[in-house]
Write a protein that holds these residues in place. Structure first.
Motif, short mmCIF file in Angstrom:
data_model
loop_
_atom_site.label_atom_id
_atom_site.label_comp_id
_atom_site.label_asym_id
_atom_site.label_seq_id
_atom_site.Cartn_x
_atom_site.Cartn_y
_atom_site.Cartn_z
N TYR A 121 0.82 -1.21 0.00
CA TYR A 121 0.00 0.00 0.00
C TYR A 121 0.85 1.26 0.00
O TYR A 121 0.60 2.20 -0.79
CB TYR A 121 -0.92 0.02 1.22
CG TYR A 121 -1.64 1.32 1.42
CD1 TYR A 121 -1.14 2.30 2.29
CD2 TYR A 121 -2.81 1.60 0.72
CE1 TYR A 121 -1.80 3.51 2.46
CE2 TYR A 121 -3.46 2.82 0.89
CZ TYR A 121 -2.95 3.76 1.75
OH TYR A 121 -3.59 4.97 1.90
N LYS A 122 1.87 1.33 0.87
CA LYS A 122 2.63 2.57 1.01
C LYS A 122 3.26 3.04 -0.28
O LYS A 122 3.07 4.19 -0.69
CB LYS A 122 3.69 2.40 2.11
CG LYS A 122 3.14 2.49 3.52
CD LYS A 122 4.27 2.45 4.54
CE LYS A 122 3.76 2.65 5.95
NZ LYS A 122 4.87 2.63 6.94
N PRO A 123 4.04 2.20 -0.98
CA PRO A 123 4.63 2.69 -2.22
C PRO A 123 3.59 3.00 -3.29
O PRO A 123 3.75 3.94 -4.06
CB PRO A 123 5.56 1.55 -2.66
CG PRO A 123 5.09 0.35 -1.92
CD PRO A 123 4.53 0.85 -0.63
N ALA A 124 2.51 2.21 -3.34
CA ALA A 124 1.47 2.46 -4.34
C ALA A 124 0.78 3.79 -4.06
O ALA A 124 0.49 4.57 -4.99
CB ALA A 124 0.45 1.32 -4.33
N PHE A 125 0.50 4.07 -2.79
CA PHE A 125 -0.14 5.34 -2.43
C PHE A 125 0.80 6.51 -2.70
O PHE A 125 0.38 7.54 -3.26
CB PHE A 125 -0.54 5.31 -0.95
CG PHE A 125 -1.23 6.56 -0.49
CD1 PHE A 125 -2.58 6.75 -0.76
CD2 PHE A 125 -0.55 7.54 0.20
CE1 PHE A 125 -3.22 7.91 -0.35
CE2 PHE A 125 -1.18 8.70 0.62
CZ PHE A 125 -2.53 8.88 0.34
N ALA A 126 2.07 6.35 -2.31
CA ALA A 126 3.05 7.42 -2.57
C ALA A 126 3.19 7.68 -4.06
O ALA A 126 3.27 8.84 -4.49
CB ALA A 126 4.40 7.05 -1.95
N LEU A 127 3.20 6.62 -4.84
CA LEU A 127 3.31 6.77 -6.29
C LEU A 127 2.08 7.47 -6.85
O LEU A 127 2.19 8.33 -7.73
CB LEU A 127 3.48 5.40 -6.94
CG LEU A 127 3.66 5.39 -8.46
CD1 LEU A 127 4.90 6.18 -8.86
CD2 LEU A 127 3.75 3.97 -8.98
N SER A 128 0.90 7.13 -6.35
CA SER A 128 -0.33 7.77 -6.80
C SER A 128 -0.31 9.27 -6.53
O SER A 128 -0.62 10.08 -7.40
CB SER A 128 -1.53 7.12 -6.10
OG SER A 128 -2.71 7.87 -6.36
N GLN A 129 0.10 9.64 -5.31
CA GLN A 129 0.17 11.06 -4.97
C GLN A 129 1.20 11.78 -5.82
O GLN A 129 0.98 12.91 -6.29
CB GLN A 129 0.51 11.22 -3.48
CG GLN A 129 -0.50 10.59 -2.53
CD GLN A 129 -1.89 11.18 -2.70
OE1 GLN A 129 -2.11 12.36 -2.52
NE2 GLN A 129 -2.86 10.33 -3.05
#
Length: 550
Positions: free
Chosen positions: A109-117
């Motif tokens: 979740y963390k890298p995917a969320f950071a990438l999305s932002q």
């Protein structure tokens, strides 16, 4: 498990604002509500309002069923795959996953969320940059038309105001362009910070092409550690070096300089002339911007003069039409004051125009004299290993502008630079760093330079092979540790009471493990002998070039 929920119930759940009606409370499947609440990433307490609403209707919620459904839904929600999907959609996470599932969920979740932002920010930054660039591209034509209108209508204030507004807009956008470009670079860097964990080589290239400094790898490593995804720094740097070769061109130097973008000196070895080209383009851009500002000040001064002239024309018209002496005297006093002001404004306009002309002259001189220091240019070419063949290129290029090349000064600079370039130490360094070998060294220096260059290439190859050997040694030692542990475990089991067939099988396993250990030991010794031979050869080369190696 697929759940069937009435449209009315699901609508109420998704809305999350209206309380449940008596009918909804009576027909509610609290197991389904709990399940869907968890699947939608909501906290367990998200439906307390519905609980209270049903309590008021004397139809209490079945908390047990709700908890059971929520637990089942949460187990389906808190998976690594869903963590990646949830983060990619940019949806928030409220720490609701159980401790047994949360680490795996957060890892995705963390890298995917950071990438999305980061991707959203990059899109915004690119949109803002594109908008400014499109407007900047359209302004020259608009300014040219406004200048034609000013000339046609004899510098009336109305058209001067329009021209001034366009030129001020152009100056504002030009001055803002570096910050727009920097915002895009930073947003790309934020995207790369996440992608570097999985694709270090490619992101190393991207970072180099974005003009980021070499120490960016430490930032990437820190980010990846926070995602529990250690980065392969060696692969990143290999990609960065590859990208740097493409980035460190004279064209890129001029582009960065003209844009006013920052440069951190990472091209000093790949392209020694990069800084010079960058500084030339940056200074050229600064002179052009200074000229644009002077143009704006001149235009503003002309606008002030035009307004005063229009005011004088209007006062003369009023004086002609006035019939009362007092009115005429008042208008004449205003006319006198305005004419005195106009003289001051005209003086100001002249001073600003002279300043503008000086700015234009400075720019013209710079454009004419960019390559006027031919001795220094010879030094620069010699320091890059170039020969006299480049002189013909300069003569042809400069001839187009009517500029003469100082051949003698250039040859002196080139000769002096080649004298320090074609040394064994520099040949070794160039070979070691992978720079191409020059054939432009003087005959009395060429052989020693070429030998040293080959030594540098060999030195670089040996060190690379040593790194590979060291990795093999590490891998074999780890395997030996595992084999030794298995041998000890097998021996411990053999020491106890066993069935004959079990003992026979363990003894066969032990024999195979011992053979495996012997084979690994032989392999390790062979690599270590090979490594020792390479070390001796490296030391021999280092003794020939101690200063360069240090």
């Amino acid at each position: 498990m697929k759940k069937t929920i009435t449209l009315l119930l699901l609508t109420s759940l998704l809305a999350g604002c209206a309380s449940m009606s008596e009918e909804e409370c009576a027909t509610a499947s609290w197991y389904d509500i709990g399940y869907e609440s968890a699947i939608l990433g909501r906290l367990k307490s998200a439906n307390e309002r519905d609980f209270r609403a049903c309590e008021k209707h004397d139809i209490p919620a079945n908390i047990g069923q709700y908890d059971q459904g929520y637990t089942v839904g949460l187990n389906e929600f808190c998976t690594p795959a869903n963590g990646a999907s949830w983060g990619k959609q940019g949806k928030p996470y409220y720490n609701q996953c159980p401790a047994s599932r949360e680490p795996a969920f957060l890892r995705e979740y963390k890298p995917a969320f950071a990438l999305s932002q980061a991707e959203q920010q990059l899109q915004r930054a690119q949109n803002e940059l594109t908008k400014d660039e499109n407007r900047l591209a359209a302004l020259p034509a608009a300014i040219a038309k406004a200048e034609a209108d000013v000339a046609f209508f004899d510098s009336t204030s109305l058209f001067l105001e329009k021209l001034k507004a366009l030129q001020v807009e152009q100056q504002t956008l030009t001055e803002r362009l570096p910050s727009r470009l920097n915002a895009v670079t930073q947003a790309k860097s934020a995207v790369n910070a996440v992608n570097a964990c999985e694709s270090p080589f490619d992101i190393g290239i991207d970072d180099a092409l974005a003009g980021l400094p070499a120490d960016t790898v430490s930032q990437r490593a820190s980010t990846c550690r926070s995602y529990a995804r250690p980065i392969d720094s060696r692969e990143y740097l290999r990609g960065y070096d590859s990208g740097l070769v493409r980035f460190c061109t004279d064209t890129k130097a001029r582009q960065l300089g003209s844009q006013g973008s920052d440069y951190s000196g990472q091209c000093s070895e790949v392209n020694p002339d990069f800084s010079r080209q960058y500084n030339i383009a940056k200074y050229d851009s600064e002179l052009s911007l200074a000229l644009a500002k002077a143009d704006n000040r001149w235009l503003e001064a002309k606008l002030t003069v035009a307004k005063s002239e229009e005011q004088i024309t209007d006062l003369l018209e009023q004086i002609t039409q006035a019939t009362e002496l007092a009115d005429i005297e008042l208008l004449q006093a205003q006319l006198t004051a305005t004419r005195e002001l106009l003289v001051e404004q005209q003086d100001r306009e002249l001073a600003v125009r002279l300043e503008r002309d000086e700015r234009q002259l400075s720019l013209n001189r710079f454009n004419q004299c960019k390559t006027g220091d031919w001795y220094t240019l010879g030094l620069i070419d010699g320091d890059a290993g170039k020969g006299y063949s480049a002189l013909g290129e300069y003569q042809q290029t400069c001839g187009q502008f009517g500029l003469m090349v100082d051949t003698q000064a250039y040859r002196r600079g080139l000769s002096d630079a080649l004298g320090r370039y074609c040394t064994p130490a520099n040949g070794f360094l160039n070979g070691r760093t992978g720079l191409p070998m020059t054939n432009n060294c003087p005959s009395n220096m060429a052989l020693e330079y070429q030998r040293a260059y080959r030594d540098g290439v060999r030195y670089n190859t040996l060190n690379r092979l040593q790194d590979q050997d060291q990795q093999q040694i590490f891998d074999i030692e780890k395997q030996l540790q595992v084999v030794a542990k298995s041998i000890n475990t097998t021996r411990d089991r053999l020491a106890g009471e066993l069935k004959p067939e079990t003992r026979a099988e363990l003894e066969r396993n032990l024999q195979q493990l011992n053979q495996r250990r012997l084979g690994l030991s032989d392999q390790l010794q062979a690599i270590q002998r090979q490594q020792a031979n390479r070390t001796r050869e490296i030391q021999q080369i280092e003794r020939r070039y101690p200063v360069v190696v240090l």
